[in-house]
Structures are given as structure tokens and as C-alpha cells.
Design an enzyme around this catalytic site. Sequence first.
Site, PDB file in Angstrom:
ATOM      1  N   HIS A  55     -22.671 -24.738  -5.659  1.00  0.00           N
ATOM      2  CA  HIS A  55     -23.062 -26.547  -6.502  1.00  0.00           C
ATOM      3  C   HIS A  55     -24.124 -27.032  -5.222  1.00  0.00           C
ATOM      4  CE1 HIS A  55     -19.133 -25.707  -8.802  1.00  0.00           C
ATOM      5  NE2 HIS A  55     -19.220 -25.143  -8.344  1.00  0.00           N
TER       6      HIS A  55
ATOM      7  N   TYR B  95     -12.610 -24.344   0.549  1.00  0.00           N
ATOM      8  CA  TYR B  95     -12.786 -25.332   0.500  1.00  0.00           C
ATOM      9  C   TYR B  95     -12.571 -25.243   1.614  1.00  0.00           C
ATOM     10  CZ  TYR B  95     -14.486 -25.007  -4.276  1.00  0.00           C
ATOM     11  OH  TYR B  95     -14.744 -24.425  -5.230  1.00  0.00           O
TER      12      TYR B  95
ATOM     13  N   ASN C 119     -14.620 -27.352 -13.789  1.00  0.00           N
ATOM     14  CA  ASN C 119     -15.959 -27.238 -13.640  1.00  0.00           C
ATOM     15  C   ASN C 119     -16.020 -27.552 -15.356  1.00  0.00           C
ATOM     16  OD1 ASN C 119     -16.661 -25.650 -11.505  1.00  0.00           O
ATOM     17  ND2 ASN C 119     -15.762 -23.502 -11.472  1.00  0.00           N
TER      18      ASN C 119
END
Length: 739
Positions: free
Chosen positions: A86, A374, A160
Site C-alpha cells: 500500500h 499493523y 480493500n
Amino acid sequence: MTSILKDVFAGPTNTAKDKDLQRDTVDPSKSVNHLTNDLGVKVADTDNWLKVSDGTNVGPHLLEDQFAREKIMRFDHERIPERVVHARGAGAHGYFKVYDNRASKYTSASVLTDSSRTTPVFVRFSTVQGSRGSADTVRDVRGFAVKFYTDEGNWDIVGNDIPIFFIQDSVKFPDLVHAVKPEPHNEVPQGQSAHNNFWDFVGLQLESAHMVMWVMSDRGIPRSYRMMQGFGVNTYTLTNKSGEMYFVKFHWIPELGVHSLVWDEALKIAGQDPDFHRKDLYEAIDNGAPPKWKFCVQVIPQAREHEFEFDILDATKVWPEELVPLEEIGEMVLDRKPEEFFPEVEQVAFCTSHVVPGIGFSDDPLLQGRNFSYFDTQLSRLGTNWQELPINRPVCPVLNHQRDGAMRHRITAGTINYWPNRKETFPPVAVSEGGYDTYPSKVAGIKQRVRGAKFQEHYNQAQLFVNSLAPHEKQHLIQAVSFELDHCDDPIVYESYTKILNHIDFELAKQVATNVGGVIPNAPAKANHGKKSEPLSQLYYAPKKPTIVSRRVAILVADGFNLAEMQAVRAALVSAKALCFVIGPRRGEVYPEGVPRSAGKGCMTDHHYEGQRSTLFDAVYIPSGEHVTTLSKNGRVIHYVREAFGHCKAIGAVGEAVKLLRDVAHLPGVQFQDDIRSDDIITSYGVVTTGSYDVKSAATDTLKIGPGSKGFTANFAHAISLHRCFERELDGLTTQIAY
């Protein structure tokens, strides 16, 4: 939605987060106009490093020049490590509101139940595979990450534009990313999955079959961020005030429908305008067409968890809407661009683990690992105090005993930095008073490395997806897989994957194998169950009311065009919030029919033929006039028309321009209005023509978008609203023309 609700969502963003960001926003036009260093010391010379010099000859630089060292040091460290995935992204600010408290039966989260709230949001869209320098329009999954600045803290949906993922267990994520990224021996290819390693991996990782179908479909090349669906992908949980728990998936549905580019177009835009999607997002906001999405949930009661033939915690599976309907509960609007790209879009940090009371986690094995990954990634990119950066900072109070670390912004007065403490500073909050409560799920079992039995089936939903596609979508899927496997030069790779395709769809496997030299099957490897689900096709999401809002229309002109006609058509299209651009032989004045060729008498063009190609527009219109003779002798213009036709876009022409389409561009299979005196309209394969369009025609052509015998602009707008005329492709017309 009622008009009252629509009014609630109207208007520019003026949220608590906007006000919070103002504390760190500097407007040079409103500041004292002088240069300082980072500590506020005024700088007298920013062009010359302090050095040893006799006034004629230049000697060595001096290390004591703190201004120069600071300037260079700051430049050297302007970049932070880019995201592993990303990396290429764009973002915008906006707001979120729920319609009412209909979700309160599922959750106690006020952000999803309190209709009096306006929750600030920041959304980042992105591609997955390429680096920051790759192009917007490559075939890839798109990130759709939303940060909600709620009164109870930040909530992130790190989603997404595709509802499923390649893998079931997060431990495979490094393998997936290594396989899809440029190959390690030569760092090729960039922003593309068409190479040996990716197809080798998905050919051996059978759980990827469903996701491969989605990415190879038109979903992999969206027309715009504003025309993408968004999905939370993972299964989360909701808990209501009665302590009841539900499984949930989150969905965003775009107001403008779900639309894509065609592959040839996507390839060309990647070179012609690699920032196409980013610019498209900001262009819409600038032109008063802020993108909007409906926010929906799919909810399954805890008691029904095991009722389905698939495991609802498997991230490679959708919950078919026929089994679990979508429930609309709110709307999101993006109406403000970032003030500065780096501190907002690049430094925004999302974590799947960021939830608020009333929202929790399931045992989804992909989500469980993402919750660790994350957070760890943000520490690596931005440091331990990343949450204090303005774009990441909550709008609610932050009160805790965390201290120190690199780049700490916060200064906390007092002597207490621990709990328990004698002054009872920052005590934990009871659940009854808003403290976060984890649902007490029962856990039983033994430690082992296994997956559930339902996780072993990989082809049923891949078949469901392919079965549900419209004919042109199926054809695009075949072409996409054929393109990708043709780039694989190892026979083991493309032969293996054509065998996998035969478990999904026999015709798909046969045609791809024929195209790429794979193993051509004689019979299906797995019987097709024949089931379909309409919401899996993009056609399902066409707006109920036809719209051309923010659609880009190219108006091709040269000296001698019909100005009155062009202005009338353009005005009508602009009134429907389309964006019209005059494209001529040069950027500057182009002179209408009957107007002297002298400065100040002409019409200004927005771009020239070479500067903005047909790929960057949704439709092409050519007005009547003597300029058609000039256009007919220009190869770029002829290609412009043919390329738009090949990409199935709407084309409109009046009077003499009709002859250009018929006799010069030679558009095959199309019926035209040949009578230059007639104002009757003929629409054929998305090509709209009429013989004349004058003041009288314009007066009766009230722009009510739709087909009909009268009204050139109404018919042309209707053709644009359909996005493409794929009948051209299905009837073989696009293969008869060179573009």
C-alpha cells in the site's frame, strides 16, 4: 433516503478533527513573511553555505554553519520508510453519519447508533504491490482504509476494494507479498503481478483461487477511487448493551456505481498520467462533486456461526447477500483535500486493532495476525509516538501513563506516570461508564497448527463469482488471466495454473490454456454448481437514477467549429455536473466558424490533442462546422475517435462531424444520422448522432438523462451514464478497428 437526511449530509466538512488539525496548520499567506530555521531564528542567507573564501576563490565549507547543516539534514531525512504494501496512495478528509439508531440492536458503539453525531474521517486509497513511484492504474487490489475520529477514540477499518483475500492465515502474508512483489534477482516487474513468482505461489496456494478471480476481473482496474466498493475484508464482532454478540462484515457502496477501466486504457494511462486516480479524486472535490458511499453491515448472530457451508471466519470467502443481506446504516462523504500530502496521507497510520467499545475481534485467523502486524509496522515506519502525529491524533482526550520515546510531542505535568498511584491519577474506567469491554467468548481446545475443516474447500465461491459475471466481464477475465500468464516464461507455472482454472470454470480454463500454451482440458475437473449471486457483478450497483456527475467529456475542435452549438451542449452537460474540456490543435485560442482569426476573438482550449488523450476522458463529442475538414486530416484526431470507440466510450457528433465518424474514422457496425438537416437522434452502439443542433433544439433539449427520439444532449448524457457500451465488444466491433 429522505430529503431531510440528504440535507444533513450536505455542506463542507467542519468537524472536530478539522479544528484539531488547525493547531498544526500554517498558512504562509496569513503568517509573518520571513524565513527562520526550525527553532525560529531568522535566516539571513539560505543560498550560500558558510565557507572559507578570499572573496575570489572558494574554499572548503565550514561545519559550524548550523543553518546549512540543519537544511541539509532535514532534507536528507524527509523520507520515511515507505509502506511494504500500500505504498502508493491518496487520501481525503470527510465525515460519517448514521441514518438512525437501527444498528443499536447489534452494537453499543455510538459511532454506529447515534444519528446526532457527525464523525470526522480520513480515508486513504492505495495500490498494494507497487512502490510509491508506480502508477495508479495498474491491475491490483486497492486499499480502502477509513479512520473514524470518534468521541470514544479512533476506529480504523483497514479494508480493500475486494471483499476477500489471497490467504486464510496471516502467517502466509510474508510469502504472499514476497511472491507478488518484484522478483528479488532483478527487481522486476514494478506494480504488476504478471510474473512467474506470483503465479507460482497462487498455483501452489489453492486458497488463493477465489481472490485471483476477483483481481483478474474488472475489479482489478477501477475507473476511479470514487467508483470502488470498500470492504472490511475480515470478520469483526459487535456487542450490544444487553451483552449479545454478533459477527459482522463492513461494506462501502459508492453513490456513482462500481465502474472500471478497460485493460488497454489502463495500460496507456499508466504512462500518460500515472497519477490519474489521485487527480481524479481531488478534481471531483474541487468541482463540487464530493464522493459518497453508503455504509452497510452484514450481521450473523453468534448462534448461527456454523450454519453455513463455508466458515464465516475464512477471509477467502464472501458472505453471499442472498444468505446474509446488507443493511444500510449510514453514509460517508469525502469533501476536503489534504493541505499537505506528506504529514497527512503519508504519515496517516491505520491498525486493524483500533476499535471502540461495542466493536471487537473474531477468531478470523487473518485478522488475528493483522492486529499484531499493523501496529508493529507503524512502530517501524513512524516510531513509538506515531499516534501523536496530527493526522493520527484522536479528537477525544488521551489520558494515560505512556511516556518518552523518540519524537514525543506530549508534555504531561506532574510527578505521576504509573498506576496504581497515591493521587488516583488516570484510573481505569468501569465498563458501565464507557470502559472497553472484551466479549467473554468461550475458548477450549489444544495447542496445534491446523485449520478448520471448512477452510479446506477453495473452489465453490470462485465458481460462484465467475458464474455471476456479465458476458463482457467474463470475457475481460479470460483476457486478463491470459495476459498475466503470457508474461510467465516458466512452463511449469502457466501449465499448472491452467489446471487450477479447470476446477473453477471449464470454458475459462480452455480459452486461457489455448491462449497461453497451457494444458487444454477435455472435461471439467470439478462440476460447476451453477449458482449465481447478482451483487458479485459490477452491473448490480448501477445508480438507480442515471447520472453523469464528474464524468469527463472531451470536446474536439479546430478552427471553424460551431461555437453556438458547442456552448449549448457544454452548458447542458455542465448543468448535470459533468466536466467538459475543450481539446484543440493547440492550447490557446481556437477560432469558431465565421470569427476573424485575431487575438481575443477565439475560444480558449483546455488541452491540445497530444496533451490529453482519449484515455483520460469518459466520452468524446465533436460539434458541427467547417473545422471537420481539418479534423479529418489529423491522424491524432482520427486515432482519438477510434480509441474511444475501442474502449467502448460514448461518442457524440453533430452535422458534418457525423461524416468524420462514418467516412474517416470508419466506425464499424454503427448506424448514423446522415441527414444534415434533421434534428432526429440516432443512438447506435453508444454513438449518438444528429444532423443539426441549434438554438431551437437546445431549447427543447431539457437535460433529463435518458434515451428518446428528441434531445441530442439527453441521449448523449444517457450513453455517458451507462459508463461503456460493451455491446460493441461482444458483437466484435472493437476488434475490427485499430486503436
